[in-house]
Design a protein around this motif. Sequence first.
Motif, PDB file in Angstrom:
ATOM      1  N   LEU A 117       0.764  -1.259   0.012  1.00 18.34           N
ATOM      2  CA  LEU A 117      -0.102  -0.001  -0.062  1.00 18.34           C
ATOM      3  C   LEU A 117       1.088   1.212  -0.122  1.00 18.34           C
ATOM      4  O   LEU A 117       0.437   2.411  -0.743  1.00 18.34           O
ATOM      5  CB  LEU A 117      -0.985   0.050   1.175  1.00 18.34           C
ATOM      6  N   ARG A 118       1.984   1.143   0.640  1.00 17.83           N
ATOM      7  CA  ARG A 118       2.807   2.489   0.655  1.00 17.83           C
ATOM      8  C   ARG A 118       3.541   2.671  -0.549  1.00 17.83           C
ATOM      9  O   ARG A 118       3.667   3.685  -0.976  1.00 17.83           O
ATOM     10  CB  ARG A 118       3.895   2.232   1.758  1.00 17.83           C
ATOM     11  N   ARG A 119       3.809   1.501  -1.383  1.00 15.24           N
ATOM     12  CA  ARG A 119       4.450   1.440  -2.702  1.00 15.24           C
ATOM     13  C   ARG A 119       3.320   2.334  -3.590  1.00 15.24           C
ATOM     14  O   ARG A 119       3.950   3.211  -4.508  1.00 15.24           O
ATOM     15  CB  ARG A 119       4.769   0.258  -3.114  1.00 15.24           C
ATOM     16  N   GLU A 148       6.862   6.901   6.381  1.00 12.88           N
ATOM     17  CA  GLU A 148       7.832   6.352   5.804  1.00 12.88           C
ATOM     18  C   GLU A 148       7.882   5.084   6.055  1.00 12.88           C
ATOM     19  O   GLU A 148       7.355   4.445   6.894  1.00 12.88           O
ATOM     20  CB  GLU A 148       9.024   6.909   6.646  1.00 12.88           C
ATOM     21  N   PRO A 149       8.460   4.033   5.158  1.00 10.58           N
ATOM     22  CA  PRO A 149       8.430   2.587   5.263  1.00 10.58           C
ATOM     23  C   PRO A 149       8.888   2.103   6.818  1.00 10.58           C
ATOM     24  O   PRO A 149       9.679   2.995   7.468  1.00 10.58           O
ATOM     25  CB  PRO A 149       9.362   2.080   4.344  1.00 10.58           C
ATOM     26  N   GLN A 150       8.296   1.039   7.409  1.00 16.96           N
ATOM     27  CA  GLN A 150       8.759   0.737   8.646  1.00 16.96           C
ATOM     28  C   GLN A 150       8.979  -0.711   8.445  1.00 16.96           C
ATOM     29  O   GLN A 150       8.841  -1.388   7.639  1.00 16.96           O
ATOM     30  CB  GLN A 150       7.351   0.688   9.604  1.00 16.96           C
ATOM     31  N   THR A 151       9.994  -0.995   9.403  1.00 17.59           N
ATOM     32  CA  THR A 151      10.375  -2.548   9.169  1.00 17.59           C
ATOM     33  C   THR A 151       9.695  -3.590   9.099  1.00 17.59           C
ATOM     34  O   THR A 151       9.746  -4.643   8.662  1.00 17.59           O
ATOM     35  CB  THR A 151      11.415  -2.400  10.483  1.00 17.59           C
TER      36      THR A 151
END
Lengths: 374, 192
Positions: A293-295, A302-305
């Motif tokens: 979904l972030r992509r 920001e991306p999380q681990t």
Amino acid sequence: MSLLGHDVPAPAPAPMRLSSERIELPDDAAVGEFFLQHGWTDGLPIVAPTPELVTAFVAAAGREPGEVLGEIPEQNRSVTVEKLAVNAVLAGCRPEYMSVLVAAVRALTRTPFNLHSTTVSGATAPLLIVSGPVVTKVGLNSGFSVFGPGHHANATIGRAVRLLLQNVCGGLPGLIDKSTFGHPGKFSYCIAESQSHNPWTPVHADRGVADAGSAVTVFAGEAPVFARNDWAEDPEPILATIADAMLPSHFTGGGVVVVLGPLHAAAMARAGMSRADVREGLFGLARRSVSDLRRAGRLPGEPQTDDDSTYRSVVPSADEILVVVAGGHLYGYSAVVPSWVGGHESVAVTEELDGEESARCVVEPSIPAAEEAS
Amino acid sequence: MRGRAVHPSGRGGVLTAYVTVLDPTEAGDRSRSAELVQPPADLNGVRIGLLDNGKPNSDRLLSLLAERFRAHEAVLYATLRKPSIGRLAPVQLLDELAQACDLVVTGVGDCAGCCSCSVQDGIAVERRGVPTLVIVTTEFLTTARISATAAGVPDYPFTVIDHPLGSLAQGQLAQRADLAMGQIRTRLATTR
């Protein structure tokens, strides 16, 4: 007004006062051209809405022409029985469909549906799902080719809603309705729930209407996405296939309609699944990872681990999946109807047809006579 | 209705037959029309209320406008945000703005759903006796005019900025705010 013998809608006792402006034209061809030029049609030929026909349609609803069925406060407009009747005539309906349309308008104009915004923006049309005994009384199709074409009641009831949205509810394509693509369901989008293939209670039974009743459920739906699984006997692969077809949904908090084809519904029933079990199964499967979904920018931040191992379902809860059984019984298909982009701002609404409305829906071979209008 | 008569339009002479049909459209409830309230000619000391419709960048544009109002000695009462972009503002929100402000600015109508709603919100504030400025984008001026006409105010003077709005960076937003402020000052200067 009493209903006699075969429940034929009785004519109005006195000449009916219609308030719509009257237009006089040389002939039916001129009427068709005039309506087309004024943007009052969907582009297809129409039936001329003469005062006589409109009077018969209002009488068939058993209501006064000026009765307000619903309001659209965002546009300072309201929907009267008379304007509904004019548009039902235009669409080619039979007068006996009027009570289904009256219930549909009540549902469409209830606040949670958000008729204004779903009509003029986004990519949806109101999907009508008719359920209960009224389905066979007006001859609605719930089987092969359920989304059309080929069946008078489905085609014209859906078309009447379209013309109403355009002529009364601000949905003029290109002028106020700024939909990017429109969609084929904007010509007509009316299905019925199968009574013979539905292994469960009617869809309206979960939505506040008695099992034996009849109802219209409206849902602001994008075009159907079909899910084919002809090879599985068990529910799991079928549910996985349908869940894949749910992924084009917007992930904005709205619901989704899943129309289970009869073969898929039978597979669920054989395994002992209830409608609620189907909803839960789909809810667990129809999800994407947060990183996916972030992509696409569908989630901020920001991306999380843990993005790859964290999932979001397409709907907020299993209850937001409306499961209906319809369609032909020879191939293993279901259909998913994604919601409006505004998500929870528009939800499915169900309106019951009361006993009298249901009784008015019996289709007779000829249109009943009506009083002269003027 | 079918009959034999002289064609009622008078054009084309005598016809042997005609068909009567009914208009399928609904024009809106004109009985609720509003008189527009004169906005103040001078912004000095005027209490401004901003009603953000929630569209992306509407808050930033209204904030930039607030700076420009302050530069003319106006007083910012508050920026209130509608809970729902595509619906009317709640009555309490409109009541609060109408009670506390001398001028209410709302928008930005940059989509088909939100634009009609912001127009109706603005006219609802006018009905409460407070002048308004409704900001819409060029692509939705027609939508805005149709909405205002349905509300009985066909000649509502909109503040119009270039479309689009939602994707703009701060510098471009400032240009839009300057454009809007120029129109607003012209309108106020011609109101007395």
